[in-house]
Design an enzyme around this catalytic site. Structure first.
Site, PDB file in Angstrom:
ATOM      1  N   ASP A  15       0.809  -1.225   0.000  1.00  0.00           N
ATOM      2  CA  ASP A  15       0.000   0.000   0.000  1.00  0.00           C
ATOM      3  C   ASP A  15       0.848   1.282   0.000  1.00  0.00           C
ATOM      4  O   ASP A  15       0.706   2.127   0.877  1.00  0.00           O
ATOM      5  CB  ASP A  15      -0.979  -0.027   1.185  1.00  0.00           C
ATOM      6  CG  ASP A  15      -2.053  -1.094   0.989  1.00  0.00           C
ATOM      7  OD1 ASP A  15      -1.760  -2.275   1.253  1.00  0.00           O
ATOM      8  OD2 ASP A  15      -3.156  -0.742   0.543  1.00  0.00           O
ATOM      9  N   HIS A  17       0.693   3.518  -2.342  1.00  0.00           N
ATOM     10  CA  HIS A  17      -0.204   4.576  -2.832  1.00  0.00           C
ATOM     11  C   HIS A  17       0.548   5.711  -3.520  1.00  0.00           C
ATOM     12  O   HIS A  17       0.310   6.886  -3.238  1.00  0.00           O
ATOM     13  CB  HIS A  17      -1.061   5.108  -1.679  1.00  0.00           C
ATOM     14  CG  HIS A  17      -2.159   4.168  -1.293  1.00  0.00           C
ATOM     15  ND1 HIS A  17      -3.438   4.292  -1.778  1.00  0.00           N
ATOM     16  CD2 HIS A  17      -2.161   3.068  -0.496  1.00  0.00           C
ATOM     17  CE1 HIS A  17      -4.189   3.305  -1.278  1.00  0.00           C
ATOM     18  NE2 HIS A  17      -3.448   2.550  -0.502  1.00  0.00           N
ATOM     19  N   ASP A  55      -1.848  -1.932  -4.329  1.00  0.00           N
ATOM     20  CA  ASP A  55      -1.986  -0.482  -4.194  1.00  0.00           C
ATOM     21  C   ASP A  55      -0.624   0.222  -4.218  1.00  0.00           C
ATOM     22  O   ASP A  55      -0.365   1.134  -3.438  1.00  0.00           O
ATOM     23  CB  ASP A  55      -2.776  -0.091  -2.938  1.00  0.00           C
ATOM     24  CG  ASP A  55      -4.280  -0.290  -3.119  1.00  0.00           C
ATOM     25  OD1 ASP A  55      -4.704  -0.685  -4.231  1.00  0.00           O
ATOM     26  OD2 ASP A  55      -5.026  -0.040  -2.168  1.00  0.00           O
ATOM     27  N   ASN A 122      -6.904  -2.748  -4.763  1.00  0.00           N
ATOM     28  CA  ASN A 122      -8.187  -2.252  -5.270  1.00  0.00           C
ATOM     29  C   ASN A 122      -8.026  -0.894  -5.945  1.00  0.00           C
ATOM     30  O   ASN A 122      -8.842  -0.509  -6.778  1.00  0.00           O
ATOM     31  CB  ASN A 122      -9.217  -2.139  -4.135  1.00  0.00           C
ATOM     32  CG  ASN A 122      -8.711  -1.293  -2.986  1.00  0.00           C
ATOM     33  OD1 ASN A 122      -7.560  -1.431  -2.574  1.00  0.00           O
ATOM     34  ND2 ASN A 122      -9.537  -0.398  -2.485  1.00  0.00           N
ATOM     35  N   HIS A 123      -6.949  -0.177  -5.623  1.00  0.00           N
ATOM     36  CA  HIS A 123      -6.740   1.112  -6.280  1.00  0.00           C
ATOM     37  C   HIS A 123      -6.148   0.941  -7.675  1.00  0.00           C
ATOM     38  O   HIS A 123      -6.494   1.682  -8.573  1.00  0.00           O
ATOM     39  CB  HIS A 123      -5.822   1.998  -5.429  1.00  0.00           C
ATOM     40  CG  HIS A 123      -6.529   2.676  -4.313  1.00  0.00           C
ATOM     41  ND1 HIS A 123      -6.812   4.016  -4.326  1.00  0.00           N
ATOM     42  CD2 HIS A 123      -7.048   2.207  -3.170  1.00  0.00           C
ATOM     43  CE1 HIS A 123      -7.455   4.334  -3.223  1.00  0.00           C
ATOM     44  NE2 HIS A 123      -7.608   3.264  -2.492  1.00  0.00           N
ATOM     45  N   HIS A 250      -3.835  -4.113   1.856  1.00  0.00           N
ATOM     46  CA  HIS A 250      -5.080  -3.336   1.865  1.00  0.00           C
ATOM     47  C   HIS A 250      -5.359  -2.675   3.218  1.00  0.00           C
ATOM     48  O   HIS A 250      -5.800  -1.532   3.254  1.00  0.00           O
ATOM     49  CB  HIS A 250      -6.287  -4.193   1.465  1.00  0.00           C
ATOM     50  CG  HIS A 250      -7.555  -3.405   1.329  1.00  0.00           C
ATOM     51  ND1 HIS A 250      -7.682  -2.348   0.459  1.00  0.00           N
ATOM     52  CD2 HIS A 250      -8.747  -3.509   1.955  1.00  0.00           C
ATOM     53  CE1 HIS A 250      -8.910  -1.853   0.547  1.00  0.00           C
ATOM     54  NE2 HIS A 250      -9.567  -2.521   1.455  1.00  0.00           N
ATOM     55  N   HIS A 252      -4.501  -0.626   6.238  1.00  0.00           N
ATOM     56  CA  HIS A 252      -3.436   0.372   6.356  1.00  0.00           C
ATOM     57  C   HIS A 252      -2.749   0.408   7.715  1.00  0.00           C
ATOM     58  O   HIS A 252      -1.688   0.987   7.863  1.00  0.00           O
ATOM     59  CB  HIS A 252      -3.974   1.754   5.993  1.00  0.00           C
ATOM     60  CG  HIS A 252      -4.032   1.980   4.520  1.00  0.00           C
ATOM     61  ND1 HIS A 252      -4.002   3.236   3.957  1.00  0.00           N
ATOM     62  CD2 HIS A 252      -4.085   1.108   3.488  1.00  0.00           C
ATOM     63  CE1 HIS A 252      -4.069   3.120   2.635  1.00  0.00           C
ATOM     64  NE2 HIS A 252      -4.129   1.841   2.333  1.00  0.00           N
TER      65      HIS A 252
END
Lengths: 504, 504
Positions: A15, A17, A55, A122-123, A250, A252
């Site tokens: 993650d 991001h 992600d 999912n992002h 996923h 965080h």
């Protein structure tokens, strides 16, 4: 673990991001700096590879700027003259579904010294006609080994087969079967886990000098983890017992220390995000990555703190419980909140003492204002411009509605998924208008709406209709078999362990 | 040109528009197939490098699918074990403005055997806060050497400096100074060409064994070429006389054979697009790329046809001039048009005889319907589904309005720019409402609107306001100097030739 040549060393993170808050003057570099730190730890620890849990990108269609920065970082850290000390002995064309079909360091035209393996989240999940993820761009560049891309509705509707990447150290006997499951909508995956044979876990065959039991089995997935609502999260007990270690993406919150799951025989590590994308309690805890050293069937986990992460202090205040506040005096409220901010800033600066770079901290106070007037958070934050990274939203207000019902405290899990689709949108619409949805499932329409809006996928509705028409045509008996044989919520050995011929 | 080691061999192409029609079932692969053919010609001819004149991408923000396909093609053709037979002796950090600052084949972690050099066009021009082009993504991947990215308003408002890439063969004396000018709005570039010293062309210094005059000077640019309206196009006579050869991108008609420009001492080659993005006469001509072989101050141009391009037949029909049409009988019109389509199909299939792959042709009939009713083009095209690549728009209707004024025929140049911004939008708005635009120039607002809509650039208006505010603040005397000293439309030696120290 003294025998280095027989130890597979993996750095695990998730993650990242990349591109989160890329338009924010203060926070725009945060995601990249954390990712660069992760890569530099991988370099410094001389790991065999870096494993990412999804992600990697914040946006489904990352901006040019984010793509360029991601490529630059990967190019700087992954390409070098170090020699890779393991080999991939499974069918690489099955593992890596790009045009080249091999693990990146075997490409003769690139000097890959630090391989990166990643699933999608999912992002950055695959979308569009070609079912491509932003990670596919990095895969095309030969900078990331993208795996765990399951093709839904391929051989059969709602069936997936998970082929592991079979990794062996060049010297010694350590062998790892790395299973990847890129993000699938929780409800769908749940349904599949409860349908016999819907999820097929392929196992390596015994071969000379290597029994099936000799493989250390890792699964990387990117799903909600069950807490309150079992429908929208995955129950750990649905996972097969042959697994040894699970990397859970996923979520965080950093819960990186491996936790044993009773009765299942595996441990779960949840590294958590490397950048806070929502200002909730879970994200304020120190961020770590995991160094996983595997030798034979044993492993040693070492958590490594991320030092570049922007400091974040979180607290909650219940106005009516504070003795120094006069409900009739707005100023006493402001003064109290200023004091709280002051304390958080102090706490943050103490922690920051051992950091190289000083970053403005994120400060969040959740204010239960039952019985009080709210305050304008923007106005409140003005005096903290230059002192706090998020002056505009230091305060967030809540009412004690749920607490009144005796729940005590709102479960963190609900707040840990701040950016999820509001699943009620189309359901509500359908209910309001007394519509009957006979062919298009409400959930699929929700997904289509989500993809149309958030992923700019102009074909979303078309794909949804097309998919459901095909499903309706081809599997008229699907409804009958879909009930499955497993009780809801209980553990479910969902599939037989199918063997694959392991090459070489 | 027998001396191969002293001959620099360059394949020149432009306007590949990767991703054009990517959602069209029939034409979605066209742009990629043509680009792949170009790369394979480069490979087959064993050129030193491939030179692209802009608009490699059709969209400013290419889809994941387009990016992945572009990367795949480049990776397959550019990475190999061939050794590059030239060196770049100019300051590479100035030439290549990415994070790595060197020509791609010098990177020790990539096996680049076919270097690609490209400027940006108007479709893939840099945008956003970081001023990045989609070509920057390929540059970050080390697959393309992106150059000619001029920073406007950097050192001074409306001033640019063009630094050449200085290329020398490893053996022999052939030396090429390659100037690149990525697309700039025509009006702006025109204004700069008419302002003394606004455009600085840097020249290589004399050095041991290589006089300034020994350099063969190539310019690649991507602009409208002057035909009718000199404001929205660039006059060839504005370009400096020291140039030897010009590659003109943006214009889609293939005029690849070098044309001499009288009095200027240079030749211009206009390769044209490799995929037709508008169904006009100019695009229906055979598509070619150029093999340019340079030895010392001499060059030999060889045009090479692109065989993968979808056949395209174009014609014009004036209904009232056709004797077999009865104005009172719609059927006679339909029958006539069907005959025309039939002839074009026949013509196309004759040409296709020597092609490997049969592709449905594009057919376009421009119908002057003065005195007639129009026909529904969709309905007309239905019978050509499966026979023509564009059944929905075979027919396009026009009235002879302009011809009535005695112009004879509408100039092609106006139809050759089908996708340009309608510059009247904001101008019209301003005029209608009797607004006075005192700070924000109408043109800049037009650009901002264009970027906001077509490039999804949410900061477009903000940037426009910010830029103009800064311009207004910093250069209150700008208006006085902007008139310049050059007569409009005439040739203008716009700048002195400044020298740069050419490295060792």
């Amino acid at each position: 673990m003294g025998d280095a040549t027989n130890t597979l060393r993996v750095l695990v993170a998730t993650d990242c991001h990349l591109g989160y808050m890329e338009k924010d003057e203060i926070r725009r570099h945060d995601s990249f700096q954390a990712f660069e730190e992760i890569c530099s730890i991988a370099e410094q620890k001389q790991v065999d590879f870096l494993l990412l849990g999804g992600d990697l990108f914040h946006e489904n269609k990352p901006s040019r700027s984010t793509l360029v920065k991601a490529i630059e970082i990967l190019r700087r850290y992954c390409l070098n003259d170090r020699s890779v000390q393991f080999q991939v002995v499974s069918d690489q064309t099955v593992n890596f579904q790009n045009a080249f079909g091999h693990v990146n360091y075997e490409d003769p035209h690139f000097n890959v010294g630090l391989p990166v393996f990643s699933i999608h989240g999912n992002h950055d999940d695959p979308a569009g006609v070609d079912n491509l993820s932003a990670v596919d761009i990095l895969s095309a560049c030969n900078l990331v080994n993208y795996f765990g891309k399951t093709v839904l509705g391929g051989s059969g509707v709602g069936q997936i087969t998970v082929y592991p990447i079979l990794i062996k150290k060049l010297q010694g006997s350590t062998a790892v079967a790395l299973y990847g499951l890129g993000n699938i909508r929780d409800e769908r995956l749940n349904r599949m886990f409860q349908t016999p044979h819907a999820v097929q876990w392929m196992r390596p065959e015994s071969q000379e000098g290597c029994e099936v039991s000799d493989w250390f089995n890792i699964l990387v997935l990117h799903q909600n983890r069950v807490k309150t609502n079992p429908k929208n999260a995955i129950n750990e007990h649905f996972l097969p017992r042959f697994l040894d270690f699970i990397v859970w993406g996923h979520e965080h919150e950093c819960l990186v220390d491996p936790q044993e799951v009773s009765g299942m025989g595996f441990h779960i590590s949840q590294p958590g995000s490397s950048v806070a994308t929502s200002l909730i309690d879970g994200e304020s805890k120190p961020k770590h990555v995991l160094l996983l050293e595997i030798k034979g069937n044993q492993y040693r986990p070492t958590k490594i703190p991320l030092m570049s992460v922007r400091p974040f202090e979180y607290t909650e205040v219940i106005l009516k419980d504070e003795p120094d506040i006069d409900p009739n005096d707005q100023n006493s409220v402001l003064e109290h909140l200023d004091k709280v901010v002051g304390k958080l800033l102090e706490k943050s600066s103490k922690k920051a003492a051992n950091r190289a770079e000083l970053k403005l901290p994120l400060i969040r106070i959740k204010v239960d204002y039952s019985g009080f007037m709210t305050i304008n958070p923007q106005r409140f934050g003005q005096k903290y411009v230059g002192k706090v990274a998020n002056p505009q939203d230091i305060l967030i207000f809540s009412k004690a509605a749920k607490r009144a019902k005796g729940e005590g405290k709102i479960d963190d899990s609900e707040r840990l998924r701040p950016e999820e689709l509001n699943q009620q949108n189309i359901e509500a619409l359908v209910a309001e208008n007394n519509l009957k949805m006979e062919i298009l499932p409400v959930n699929d329409l929700d997904i289509a709406l989500h993809n149309f809006v958030n992923k700019d996928d102009k074909m979303a509705f078309y794909s949804c209709v097309k998919y459901n028409l095909e499903e309706t045509r081809c599997f008229p008996l699907d409804l009958e078999t879909e009930d499955g044989s497993c009780g809801e919520g209980g553990p479910c050995e969902s599939s037989s362990d199918v063997t694959i011929s392991s090459p070489g």
